[in-house]
Scaffold this motif. Sequence first.
Motif: not given
Length: 215
Positions: A100-102, A98, A105-108, A110, A87
């Motif tokens: 992100l994991l669900q 970036h 919703d953690r951005i891992v 960029k 997204d």
Amino acid sequence: MELRRRRRSLGLALLVVFFGLVALVCAWGASGAGTWIYLVAGIVAILLGGTLVRDELRPFRFAIGPQGITTRDGLIEWAAIDRVVLDEPTPPATSGPHLLLQPGDRIVLKLADVKQSRDEIVSALQQHSAGRLDNRIARRGDDPGFLTVLRGYEAGRVDNLIRRAKDALLSGDPARRAEARAELEDPDLLVVLRGYDRAQVEAYLRKLRARLLVD
């Protein structure tokens, strides 16, 4: 696939440290108020440059493989990941795409921080994630490509409005789509000195509203 970090600011960080050292040398030879000015400037520059150097040299690891996603904190197995979302930040933020994991919703990652292209990362995720990839950038479709003109609509408001409408369209939620349609019927747009061409924006919003009614 093992991703490699893009070290974009290391040269700048070292340059800031260098100027800080120069300022400290100048403080040694200055007198009166000049001593304190050089001293403070030198200390601030060294602290800032040192922070940038630390950030650039901190450990980095990111790999996409059959077992899962590996970060510097270790392996996150695919079984623990419901979805990997590609997204972009909500306008006017400009930090770029970036991952992100669900859940969570953690951005891992960029994407601007690594040398691999978006297509390479998407390909690796499609190969290994077993359908967990949600490429929201691709699902939203192409950028409208509005012209920037004098006395146009403020770009940030237009971008946010279109983003909300497209997300509502993708969600399939009737309530969200109804809310988005109502917002498109009476959009809160601002005319600024330089902004998006108003006729192009209005035509695009009409098409988008029609899609919310039909799709």
